[in-house]
Enzyme design. Structure first.
Site, PDB file in Angstrom:
ATOM      1  N   ASP A 153      39.626  30.573  30.802  1.00  0.00           N
ATOM      2  CA  ASP A 153      38.499  30.572  29.878  1.00  0.00           C
ATOM      3  C   ASP A 153      39.081  30.477  28.477  1.00  0.00           C
ATOM      4  O   ASP A 153      39.493  31.458  27.869  1.00  0.00           O
ATOM      5  CB  ASP A 153      37.696  31.868  30.056  1.00  0.00           C
ATOM      6  CG  ASP A 153      36.478  31.910  29.163  1.00  0.00           C
ATOM      7  OD1 ASP A 153      36.453  31.177  28.147  1.00  0.00           O
ATOM      8  OD2 ASP A 153      35.552  32.676  29.473  1.00  0.00           O
ATOM      9  N   ASP A 157      46.315  49.701  32.829  1.00  0.00           N
ATOM     10  CA  ASP A 157      45.356  49.110  33.767  1.00  0.00           C
ATOM     11  C   ASP A 157      45.382  49.905  35.062  1.00  0.00           C
ATOM     12  O   ASP A 157      46.429  50.373  35.497  1.00  0.00           O
ATOM     13  CB  ASP A 157      45.708  47.634  34.032  1.00  0.00           C
ATOM     14  CG  ASP A 157      44.493  46.817  34.469  1.00  0.00           C
ATOM     15  OD1 ASP A 157      44.186  45.837  33.777  1.00  0.00           O
ATOM     16  OD2 ASP A 157      43.863  47.153  35.485  1.00  0.00           O
ATOM     17  N   GLU A 216      40.080  43.340  26.175  1.00  0.00           N
ATOM     18  CA  GLU A 216      39.055  42.383  26.588  1.00  0.00           C
ATOM     19  C   GLU A 216      38.260  43.110  27.653  1.00  0.00           C
ATOM     20  O   GLU A 216      38.618  43.141  28.816  1.00  0.00           O
ATOM     21  CB  GLU A 216      39.712  41.116  27.114  1.00  0.00           C
ATOM     22  CG  GLU A 216      38.754  39.960  27.179  1.00  0.00           C
ATOM     23  CD  GLU A 216      37.883  39.972  28.414  1.00  0.00           C
ATOM     24  OE1 GLU A 216      36.904  40.759  28.455  1.00  0.00           O
ATOM     25  OE2 GLU A 216      38.192  39.236  29.344  1.00  0.00           O
ATOM     26  N   GLU A 229      29.853  46.009  34.459  1.00  0.00           N
ATOM     27  CA  GLU A 229      31.257  46.266  34.810  1.00  0.00           C
ATOM     28  C   GLU A 229      32.152  46.183  33.574  1.00  0.00           C
ATOM     29  O   GLU A 229      33.293  45.755  33.645  1.00  0.00           O
ATOM     30  CB  GLU A 229      31.745  45.300  35.900  1.00  0.00           C
ATOM     31  CG  GLU A 229      31.075  45.589  37.246  1.00  0.00           C
ATOM     32  CD  GLU A 229      31.857  45.064  38.454  1.00  0.00           C
ATOM     33  OE1 GLU A 229      32.639  44.112  38.286  1.00  0.00           O
ATOM     34  OE2 GLU A 229      31.679  45.629  39.548  1.00  0.00           O
ATOM     35  N   HIS A 257      33.413  32.005  30.963  1.00  0.00           N
ATOM     36  CA  HIS A 257      33.204  32.470  32.334  1.00  0.00           C
ATOM     37  C   HIS A 257      32.086  33.522  32.394  1.00  0.00           C
ATOM     38  O   HIS A 257      31.637  33.875  33.472  1.00  0.00           O
ATOM     39  CB  HIS A 257      34.504  33.001  32.942  1.00  0.00           C
ATOM     40  CG  HIS A 257      34.895  34.364  32.481  1.00  0.00           C
ATOM     41  ND1 HIS A 257      35.500  34.596  31.269  1.00  0.00           N
ATOM     42  CD2 HIS A 257      34.748  35.574  33.063  1.00  0.00           C
ATOM     43  CE1 HIS A 257      35.716  35.877  31.134  1.00  0.00           C
ATOM     44  NE2 HIS A 257      35.272  36.506  32.209  1.00  0.00           N
TER      45      HIS A 257
END
Lengths: 341, 507
Positions: free
Chosen positions: A37, A86, A130, A139, A279
């Site tokens: 993207d 993450d 992001e 989400e 996206h």
């Protein structure tokens, strides 16, 4: 999902739905889609590269770092150190990628929840993330970013991006609505209309042709990431859409814009129907009624959004609408109830 | 959760592990930590290990025993056991279990409480229906009734994913699938006329509707997902509410068993097939339904499935599917650790519509499932295969695995492997079956693709030779719905035999 036999799987202690969410990010396909993207990735890249003066010698936190692309942008822009956090096991791949690119001494990658990991720095100068989901909030990781802001960001620290705005507009979508919703009228010779109701409650993430847009866009909400709180992510706000031409309106669509206002020259991108594909596409909410509008007339209503009580990653959305018209035969009002899950 | 289940099982030997691992639910022994999936097995264990005969204990409660008494008995036994009372010394009679607090589960989410069908004394007169049971529970334990709803997380997520309309539309629109079932039912309406049918995992109820339209006397349509609510509405819309009874729950739940009743069904119909046939483990429920509900001379629809395999040899297609071109340069960075990426990876099975031209050899059948007779433990298996490679092949890149589905009613030869599926054409043979392979119209199952490790993809092989090997299916230990698939292979190379092995997971 392959796991190192010795390492404790941080997903194991989680509710399944939550683990499933993080797991779905382990698949490479989704990272490929996000990296491909270009609107998204290039906006971040430009915002970081064009502001080397802001990143030079700074400590940066990348919330939900994924494959670590943003962390590496920050290192190239001169950051002293970047910490990427993450939940997903994608972070194992990120470590390999960082090493391949010779940045292992500049980037610390931590797998775990933001609330639980131990950062190598007490405070950070810049947060990059992001975090945006479909319809901005589905989400989304914004709550995690806000947590990181409150706990780690120095006073006067910077957030990239720092502004998000949700917009709405009305569209003519007769043909596709018939295809999407009318399908259930006759299924192999049977009447399947009970599923029509279900289909109507499911917002559709899809690209909308700008020619289908019948009204002016209306701003629903602007989030300032320096000041907003988790409570701001549940809201009920009015909107007002003015018809640009005589047409029918079958659905309300929503999209969002993102801004990096800390930049020397502010960088902004939109996920709306008027601009390049992302996206995130747009989110389509079909209305029970078909509104017949004339140029200049207004549709007024409220848009309500909150995390579902059952699964906080699902969104419960309500949209009320009222066509304001002098023609009493066309006056219409109603409310749609939707769930993104 | 699945880890601890299987660890407990493995400590007492392989046979038990085979028997208990495949199940989607398991419960603890009344007196120890042993996990069980079948009530009769646990009863035997209690008799031999704990000198406790639960069936006798139930009988001793007297002739008026109903489900509520048995629920109380189980909770009482568990409570006593938790107190440390030895099984032999527990005094269980109608007085000790009289207290209504034993209506509440002693063990949270106790799956045993939903297997009561196996414990009921055979007397018909005592059957209470589920509504009655629920009402009684509400009256006696009020809000705590919610604790009785048995949902563990992994199951919830699986069933939740079937709630939206999108996936049902995808399945209904898969005409190879839906038409395959419809053709069989309509061409064989005589098999259905006046019969009692059980539809396992009915979804929106489309197969039940086909059966009802073909003249079935009664159809029980069972699904654990909330889609059952919609199915009920759809059935009513089409005027079949007297014929089709939609039941939300699992087939093995006792309220489902109660509604179906003691009389067994003539036909079980189910569309249970997953990617690579066995992913999602829904077939386990079908087998349990068969063992619980199907008459001895009953019919399974479909009746057979075969698993098939073909080698893939096409470097370009592989490179594209792995996403090499993309990952080697991502915004000026080297992302090569992500290769193989894309949808084809070195860990997981990918699903693709494999182009026919990418196949490097003939398709071969390596396993047959006779639905009437296959046992749960036969879903973990190793089976040999052999396939003749095309003459112009010099290496293999991957294996494609798919399944074919057959409807062989009584009277037809019952060996599906003897049927030449290749002659069926794109949409299968109406009334006989359908294929999900690369030679047929694409289905929502696609084909399961196992990418070989890079070393194995480089091995030079002799075109035109015969490749032999073994396919192993084994349920993933961590995830009851996942499957580990291993393909070991050997073939002639220019410099002697070449062999390799690939293990991939479907999760």
């Amino acid at each position: 999902m392959a796991q190192g036999s010795g390492s404790k799987d941080p997903l194991s202690s989680m509710a399944h739905s939550e683990a499933h969410y993080f797991n779905s990010y382990n698949h490479h396909g989704i990272h490929e889609e996000m990296l491909k993207d270009e609107v998204r990735t290039k906006s971040y890249r430009d915002a970081i590269y064009q502001n080397g003066h802001l990143f030079k010698d700074k400590v940066v936190l990348d919330v939900g770092c994924g494959t670590s692309i943003l962390s590496m942008f920050a290192v190239r822009a001169g950051a002293k150190h970047v910490i990427g956090v993450d939940m997903s096991t994608i972070i194992e791949k990120a470590r390999e990628i960082v090493k391949k690119n010779g940045m292992s001494d500049k980037i610390t990658l931590l797998q775990g929840k933001m609330e639980e990991v131990k950062l190598p720095f007490d405070k950070v100068d810049i947060i990059i993330s992001e975090w945006m989901g479909y319809f901005l909030l589905y989400e989304s990781m914004l709550d995690t970013v806000l947590y990181a802001r409150d706990k780690y960001l120095v006073k006067d620290g910077l957030i990239f991006p720092d502004k998000a705005t949700i917009y709405a507009a009305g569209i003519e979508d007769g043909e596709y609505k018939e295809e999407k919703i009318g399908f259930w009228d006759n299924v192999w010779g049977f009447d399947y209309t009970p599923l029509k109701a279900t289909a109507m409650t499911e917002p559709l993430v899809d690209t909308v042709d700008i020619k289908a847009v019948v009204t002016d866009p209306s701003t629903i909400l602007t989030l300032d990431l320096y000041t907003c709180t988790v409570a701001d992510l549940s809201f009920r706000l009015p909107y007002s859409l003015k018809a640009r031409r005589n047409d029918f309106i079958h659905a309300i669509i929503a999209w969002f814009d993102i801004e990096f206002s800390a930049c020397h020259k502010p960088i902004r991108f939109s996920t709306g129907p008027h601009t390049k594909y992302t996206h995130w596409k747009q989110t389509v909410f079909y209305l029970q009624d078909v509104l017949t509008v004339e140029e200049g007339e207004q549709i007024k209503g409220e848009l309500e959004t909150r995390p579902s009580e059952k699964n906080h990653r699902d969104l419960d959305i309500k949209i009320s609408y009222k066509l304001i018209s002098d023609d009493m035969h066309r006056q219409t009002s109603g409310e749609g109830v939707y769930k993104m899950c | 959760m699945s880890d601890s289940d299987s660890d407990a099982a493995s400590s007492i030997g392989d046979i038990i592990e085979e028997a208990s691992e495949p199940d989607t639910t398991s419960f603890e022994c009344l007196f120890c930590e042993q996990q069980w999936s079948r009530v009769p097995d646990m009863l035997t264990h209690c008799r031999s290990e704990h000198s406790f005969d639960l069936e006798s204990a139930i009988k001793s409660l007297g002739p008026d025993t109903d489900e509520l008494d048995i629920i109380k008995l189980i909770n009482y036994l568990r409570a006593e056991s938790q107190k440390g009372v030895d099984a032999k010394n527990i005094k269980a009679d109608s007085e000790t279990i009289a207290d209504d607090r034993y209506l509440q589960p002693t063990v949270p989410d106790d799956a045993l409480l939903f297997e009561l069908g196996d414990l009921m004394p055979d007397s018909e007169s005592k059957a209470v229906d589920f509504d009655e049971y629920e009402t009684a529970l509400h009256q006696r334990v009020g809000q705590d009734v919610e604790k009785m709803s048995l949902e563990n997380d992994r199951d919830t997520s699986y069933f939740d994913s079937y709630k939206g309309s999108g996936i049902h539309r995808e399945m209904i629109e898969d005409s190879v699938r839906t038409q395959g079932y419809r053709d069989f039912i309509e061409k064989n309406a005589g098999l259905f006329a006046g019969k009692v049918v059980l539809d396992v995992g009915c979804g929106t109820g489309i197969l039940s509707l086909f059966c009802a339209r073909a003249g079935a006397k009664k159809v029980f349509a069972v699904d654990n997902s909330d889609i059952a609510l919609r199915a009920k509405e759809i059935v009513a819309k089409n005027g079949y509410q007297d014929t089709i009874e939609v039941i939300q729950g699992r087939v093995e739940d006792f309220h489902t068993q109660r509604l179906i009743g003691k009389d067994k069904v003539d036909i079980i119909i189910s569309e249970w097939m997953g990617y690579g046939l066995l992913f999602e483990g829904m077939f386990d429920s079908v087998i349990r339904a068969r063992d619980l509900c199907l008459k001895e001379d009953g019919l399974m629809v479909p009746s057979h499935c075969t698993l098939r395999l073909a080698p893939i040899s096409n470097k370009d297609w592989i490179a594209e599917s792995k996403g090499e071109a993309f990952w080697n340069n991502v915004y000026g960075f080297d992302f090569s650790p992500m290769v193989p990426g894309g949808a084809l990876t070195d860990r997981e099975i990918g699903v693709f519509d494999v182009p026919q031209k990418s196949l490097g050899g003939e398709a071969c059948t390596f396993y047959q499932l006779d639905l009437k007779h296959i046992q749960l433990q036969e879903l973990d298996f190793s089976a040999p295969f052999s396939t003749k490679l095309h003459t112009d092949m010099s290496s293999i890149d991957a294996f494609a695995i798919w399944f074919d589905t057959f409807f062989l009613p009584p009277g037809q030869p019952q060996d599906a492997t003897a049927i030449d599926v290749a002659s069926w054409g794109m949409n299968g043979l109406p009334g006989l079956g359908f294929s999900t392979g690369p030679y047929s119209a694409p289905t929502h199952w696609h084909q399961a693709v196992l990418l070989l490790d890079e070393d194995d993809r480089r091995k030079e092989i002799s075109g035109g030779s015969v490749l032999r090997g073994t396919v192993t299916y084994k349920k993933t230990r961590r995830d009851v719905r996942g499957v580990d698939v291993t393909v070991g292979w050997e073939v002639d190379g220019e410099k002697g035999p070449v062999s390799g092995s690939v293990m991939r997971t479907m999760s």
